[in-house]
Motif scaffolding. Sequence first.
Motif, short mmCIF file in Angstrom:
data_model
loop_
_atom_site.label_atom_id
_atom_site.label_comp_id
_atom_site.label_asym_id
_atom_site.label_seq_id
_atom_site.Cartn_x
_atom_site.Cartn_y
_atom_site.Cartn_z
N HIS A 226 0.82 -1.20 0.00
CA HIS A 226 0.00 0.00 0.00
C HIS A 226 0.86 1.25 0.00
CE1 HIS A 226 -2.86 -3.09 1.33
NE2 HIS A 226 -3.81 -2.27 0.92
N THR A 227 0.21 2.38 -0.27
CA THR A 227 0.91 3.65 -0.30
C THR A 227 1.22 4.13 1.12
OG1 THR A 227 -1.12 4.97 -0.19
CG2 THR A 227 -0.37 4.27 -2.40
N LEU A 228 2.06 5.15 1.22
CA LEU A 228 2.38 5.72 2.53
C LEU A 228 1.12 6.24 3.20
CD1 LEU A 228 4.24 6.73 4.76
CD2 LEU A 228 4.69 8.78 3.37
N THR A 229 0.29 6.93 2.45
CA THR A 229 -0.94 7.48 3.04
C THR A 229 -1.82 6.37 3.60
OG1 THR A 229 -0.94 9.41 1.57
CG2 THR A 229 -3.05 8.79 2.54
N GLU A 230 -1.95 5.29 2.84
CA GLU A 230 -2.75 4.16 3.30
C GLU A 230 -2.12 3.50 4.52
OE1 GLU A 230 -4.72 2.66 -0.91
OE2 GLU A 230 -2.64 2.12 -0.42
N ALA A 231 -0.78 3.41 4.52
CA ALA A 231 -0.08 2.81 5.66
C ALA A 231 -0.26 3.66 6.91
CB ALA A 231 1.40 2.64 5.34
N LEU A 232 -0.23 4.98 6.76
CA LEU A 232 -0.44 5.87 7.90
C LEU A 232 -1.84 5.69 8.49
CD1 LEU A 232 1.29 9.11 6.55
CD2 LEU A 232 2.10 7.65 8.41
N GLU A 233 -2.82 5.52 7.61
CA GLU A 233 -4.19 5.30 8.08
C GLU A 233 -4.30 3.96 8.82
OE1 GLU A 233 -6.46 5.63 4.52
OE2 GLU A 233 -6.40 7.82 4.48
N LYS A 234 -3.62 2.95 8.29
CA LYS A 234 -3.63 1.65 8.96
C LYS A 234 -2.94 1.73 10.33
CE LYS A 234 -4.89 -1.85 7.93
NZ LYS A 234 -6.09 -2.65 8.34
N GLU A 235 -1.83 2.48 10.40
CA GLU A 235 -1.15 2.66 11.69
C GLU A 235 -2.06 3.34 12.70
OE1 GLU A 235 3.54 3.00 10.31
OE2 GLU A 235 2.46 4.80 10.92
N ASP A 236 -2.82 4.32 12.25
CA ASP A 236 -3.76 5.00 13.14
C ASP A 236 -4.80 4.01 13.67
OD1 ASP A 236 -5.34 7.08 14.38
OD2 ASP A 236 -6.63 7.04 12.62
N GLU A 237 -5.33 3.19 12.77
CA GLU A 237 -6.34 2.21 13.15
C GLU A 237 -5.79 1.21 14.17
OE1 GLU A 237 -8.07 -1.82 11.12
OE2 GLU A 237 -7.73 -0.11 9.81
N LEU A 238 -4.60 0.68 13.88
CA LEU A 238 -4.03 -0.34 14.75
C LEU A 238 -3.52 0.23 16.07
CD1 LEU A 238 -2.10 -2.41 12.05
CD2 LEU A 238 -4.23 -3.04 13.21
N GLN A 239 -3.01 1.46 16.02
CA GLN A 239 -2.53 2.07 17.26
C GLN A 239 -3.68 2.37 18.21
OE1 GLN A 239 0.17 1.87 18.78
NE2 GLN A 239 1.50 3.57 18.14
N THR A 240 -4.82 2.70 17.66
CA THR A 240 -5.99 2.93 18.50
C THR A 240 -6.38 1.66 19.24
OG1 THR A 240 -6.83 4.65 17.00
CG2 THR A 240 -8.42 3.62 18.48
#
Length: 266
Positions: A226-240
Motif C-alpha cells: 500500500h501507499t504511505l498514506t494508506e499505511a499511515l491510516e492503517k497505523e492509526d487504526e491499529l494504534q488505536t
Amino acid sequence: MADTVLYEVTDGLATITINRPDAMNAMNTEAKVALRDGARAAAADPAVRAVLLTATGRAFCVGQDLKEHVSLLAADREAGTGSTMSTVREHYNPIVKALTEMPKPVVAGVNGVAAGAGFGFALAADYRVVADTAAFNTSFAGVALTADSGVSWTLPRLIGHSRAADLLLFPRSISAQEAYELGIVNKLVPAAELAAEAAAVARALADGPTLAYAALKESLAYGAGHTLTEALEKEDELQTLAGASEDHGIAVAAFLAKEKPKYVGR
C-alpha cells in the motif's frame, strides 16, 4: 496429530516440530497435513501467544518428499489426472497463510538445511534464529518447478528482486553466514546453541504484548502493498486498538513504577 509433526503448548508458547529426521524432514502428505493442521491450531488457540517452528535431526526441511512425489506423478499419468500438484493449494498455501497471518509472532529455529518449501516455511516466520551450520536453497528450478510456499513473495521482500531472481533461477546452497549477510537470518548462533536460543526468543515473544505484536505483523504486511498514506491510516487504526489494550496499560504503569511489565496478552 501425526507424529511426523509434533505439537506442544507450554505457558502460551506453541512448539511445532517437523519430525521426519530420517528423511531430512521432507514433506510427505502425512507431514503436510499435520503441519497445516498444527499451524492452524496455533493460530486459532487464544491461549497461544507465540509459535516456535523447528525440526528434529540435521535438517530443518528439504521440501517436498520426492520419493512420494514420483509415485504420485506415476499414478496421475496412469489415471490421466493432475491431482498431485493440488498439494500447493491444499497444503503449502494454507501452511504459509497460517504462519504469516496468525495474530501472534512466529519464530523459525532453523537447525539445518532449509530447501524448497522448507525455505518457504522459514521465510514465512516473523523471526529466524539459525544455526551456523544451516544452509538455504530455493531448489525449485533444479527439479523443473516454479516457486511455491510463498517464496516468490517473501524472498524478494527480504533481499530484493534481483538477488531473489538469482537464487530462484540458479538454485544453489547458501551458507547460514551468507544468508545472514543477505538479510534472511535475524540471529545466527552456534549449532549447539540453536535449540536454547530459538526457544528463548520464542519465549520472550510469548511473554510479550501479544496484541501489539499482532498489530505489528498486520502493519508490516499491509505496508508492503500500500501507499504511505494508506499505511499511515492503517497505523492509526491499529494504534488505536493497541492503545486500548490491557497490556498497554500494564506497560505504562510499569514504566512509571520503574518495573518490568508482566503482560497478559490482552
